[in-house]
Design a protein around this motif. Sequence first.
Motif, PDB file in Angstrom:
ATOM      1  N   LEU A 190       0.780  -1.186  -0.021  1.00  0.00           N
ATOM      2  CA  LEU A 190       0.086  -0.155   0.073  1.00  0.00           C
ATOM      3  C   LEU A 190       0.777   1.246   0.024  1.00  0.00           C
ATOM      4  N   LEU A 191       1.912   1.388   0.900  1.00  0.00           N
ATOM      5  CA  LEU A 191       2.855   2.490   0.889  1.00  0.00           C
ATOM      6  C   LEU A 191       3.495   2.480  -0.482  1.00  0.00           C
ATOM      7  N   ARG A 192       4.262   1.396  -1.066  1.00  0.00           N
ATOM      8  CA  ARG A 192       4.799   1.930  -2.498  1.00  0.00           C
ATOM      9  C   ARG A 192       3.931   2.265  -3.688  1.00  0.00           C
ATOM     10  N   GLY A 193       2.591   1.814  -3.434  1.00  0.00           N
ATOM     11  CA  GLY A 193       1.500   2.233  -4.758  1.00  0.00           C
ATOM     12  C   GLY A 193       1.190   3.797  -4.155  1.00  0.00           C
ATOM     13  N   ALA A 194       0.951   4.000  -3.069  1.00  0.00           N
ATOM     14  CA  ALA A 194       0.581   5.529  -2.703  1.00  0.00           C
ATOM     15  C   ALA A 194       1.870   6.418  -3.045  1.00  0.00           C
ATOM     16  N   ILE A 195       2.962   5.885  -2.825  1.00  0.00           N
ATOM     17  CA  ILE A 195       4.160   6.993  -3.335  1.00  0.00           C
ATOM     18  C   ILE A 195       4.395   7.086  -4.676  1.00  0.00           C
ATOM     19  N   LEU A 196       4.067   5.593  -5.428  1.00  0.00           N
ATOM     20  CA  LEU A 196       4.147   5.741  -6.811  1.00  0.00           C
ATOM     21  C   LEU A 196       2.987   6.412  -7.575  1.00  0.00           C
ATOM     22  N   VAL A 197       1.700   6.464  -7.006  1.00  0.00           N
ATOM     23  CA  VAL A 197       0.506   7.246  -7.648  1.00  0.00           C
ATOM     24  C   VAL A 197       0.579   8.776  -7.343  1.00  0.00           C
ATOM     25  N   TYR A 198       0.840   8.950  -6.185  1.00  0.00           N
ATOM     26  CA  TYR A 198       0.694  10.349  -5.453  1.00  0.00           C
ATOM     27  C   TYR A 198       1.834  11.136  -5.413  1.00  0.00           C
ATOM     28  N   LEU A 199       3.114  10.543  -5.023  1.00  0.00           N
ATOM     29  CA  LEU A 199       4.282  11.362  -4.952  1.00  0.00           C
ATOM     30  C   LEU A 199       5.110  11.340  -6.274  1.00  0.00           C
ATOM     31  N   PHE A 200       5.268  10.442  -6.867  1.00  0.00           N
ATOM     32  CA  PHE A 200       6.100  10.433  -8.145  1.00  0.00           C
ATOM     33  C   PHE A 200       5.553  11.314  -8.881  1.00  0.00           C
ATOM     34  N   PRO A 201       4.346  11.460  -9.326  1.00  0.00           N
ATOM     35  CA  PRO A 201       3.892  12.621 -10.496  1.00  0.00           C
ATOM     36  C   PRO A 201       4.322  14.053  -9.785  1.00  0.00           C
ATOM     37  N   LEU A 202       3.945  14.163  -8.545  1.00  0.00           N
ATOM     38  CA  LEU A 202       4.195  15.669  -7.983  1.00  0.00           C
ATOM     39  C   LEU A 202       5.830  15.879  -8.171  1.00  0.00           C
ATOM     40  N   ILE A 203       6.447  15.057  -7.816  1.00  0.00           N
ATOM     41  CA  ILE A 203       8.123  15.207  -7.916  1.00  0.00           C
ATOM     42  C   ILE A 203       8.583  15.204  -9.323  1.00  0.00           C
ATOM     43  N   ALA A 204       7.838  14.454 -10.374  1.00  0.00           N
ATOM     44  CA  ALA A 204       8.104  14.615 -11.731  1.00  0.00           C
ATOM     45  C   ALA A 204       7.671  15.963 -12.111  1.00  0.00           C
ATOM     46  N   LEU A 205       6.739  16.663 -11.752  1.00  0.00           N
ATOM     47  CA  LEU A 205       6.246  17.868 -12.325  1.00  0.00           C
ATOM     48  C   LEU A 205       7.030  18.906 -11.741  1.00  0.00           C
ATOM     49  N   PHE A 206       7.366  19.104 -10.550  1.00  0.00           N
ATOM     50  CA  PHE A 206       8.372  20.126  -9.961  1.00  0.00           C
ATOM     51  C   PHE A 206       9.745  19.878 -10.675  1.00  0.00           C
ATOM     52  N   ALA A 207      10.278  18.725 -10.865  1.00  0.00           N
ATOM     53  CA  ALA A 207      11.450  18.552 -11.329  1.00  0.00           C
ATOM     54  C   ALA A 207      11.526  19.330 -12.803  1.00  0.00           C
ATOM     55  N   ALA A 208      10.640  18.776 -13.536  1.00  0.00           N
ATOM     56  CA  ALA A 208      10.741  19.332 -15.057  1.00  0.00           C
ATOM     57  C   ALA A 208      10.529  20.802 -15.022  1.00  0.00           C
ATOM     58  N   ALA A 209       9.596  21.467 -14.081  1.00  0.00           N
ATOM     59  CA  ALA A 209       9.617  22.767 -14.110  1.00  0.00           C
ATOM     60  C   ALA A 209      10.911  23.226 -13.677  1.00  0.00           C
ATOM     61  N   LEU A 210      11.575  22.970 -12.597  1.00  0.00           N
ATOM     62  CA  LEU A 210      12.767  23.317 -12.157  1.00  0.00           C
ATOM     63  C   LEU A 210      13.954  23.185 -13.149  1.00  0.00           C
ATOM     64  N   ILE A 211      14.107  22.259 -13.852  1.00  0.00           N
ATOM     65  CA  ILE A 211      14.895  22.233 -14.959  1.00  0.00           C
ATOM     66  C   ILE A 211      14.605  23.054 -16.062  1.00  0.00           C
ATOM     67  N   ALA A 212      13.439  23.321 -16.436  1.00  0.00           N
ATOM     68  CA  ALA A 212      13.231  24.377 -17.379  1.00  0.00           C
ATOM     69  C   ALA A 212      13.475  25.788 -16.941  1.00  0.00           C
ATOM     70  N   SER A 213      13.331  25.960 -15.368  1.00  0.00           N
ATOM     71  CA  SER A 213      13.392  27.288 -14.937  1.00  0.00           C
ATOM     72  C   SER A 213      14.904  27.397 -14.994  1.00  0.00           C
ATOM     73  N   GLU A 214      15.883  26.665 -14.654  1.00  0.00           N
ATOM     74  CA  GLU A 214      17.039  26.577 -14.722  1.00  0.00           C
ATOM     75  C   GLU A 214      17.836  26.886 -15.907  1.00  0.00           C
ATOM     76  N   LEU A 215      17.033  26.490 -17.337  1.00  0.00           N
ATOM     77  CA  LEU A 215      17.626  26.741 -18.220  1.00  0.00           C
ATOM     78  C   LEU A 215      17.165  27.840 -18.833  1.00  0.00           C
ATOM     79  N   SER A 216      16.506  28.701 -17.841  1.00  0.00           N
ATOM     80  CA  SER A 216      16.196  30.213 -18.624  1.00  0.00           C
ATOM     81  C   SER A 216      15.136  30.252 -19.429  1.00  0.00           C
TER      82      SER A 216
END
Length: 168
Positions: free
Chosen positions: A75-101
């Motif tokens: 249950l914990l692994r499923g919750a991390i995969l479904v809820y946390l992973f997409p949120l981290i991917a969203l922030f990481a992609a936005a941060l990378i684009a921001s760092e590339l000006s």
Amino acid sequence: MIEEPGRVIAIESGAVWVETQRSSTCSGCSARNGCGQGLMDRLGVRERRGLIRALSDLNLNVGDSVVVGIRESVLLRGAILVYLFPLIALFAAALIASELSATEPFVMLAGIAGFLVSWLIVRQRSQRTAGDPGLQPIVLRAMLVGTAGHSQAGLFSSRETDFEGSTE
């Protein structure tokens, strides 16, 4: 093991379909008055019955009361995969684009793209592991109804054997 009582509504080979009654924890939460979930519960908008396919090696019939369980780690692994992973991917992609000006619209698009890519990864992984028995809920035991109408657990157990009082 996280357990949930339910009632068998259909039987398959090696598995049963169990209907569970979802219970709300809103009465014990301090934020119940300002919570959207509590409001949905009070209005009766949320469906309160769940349908679960659980593996079982017990000889069950339609209408039998059972206890279904799933491991906490699954249950914990499923919750991390479904809820946390997409949120981290969203922030990481936005941060990378921001760092590339990149300009703000491109940063937002990068965040959305990161979220969509993570959603595709989650979906693909879920399809790949759908048949894995280690990730499936199981019927832990059947419940018998006593003469007073109270259910008694533990008479028939599956995969979880209780040897209390055994003289071995």
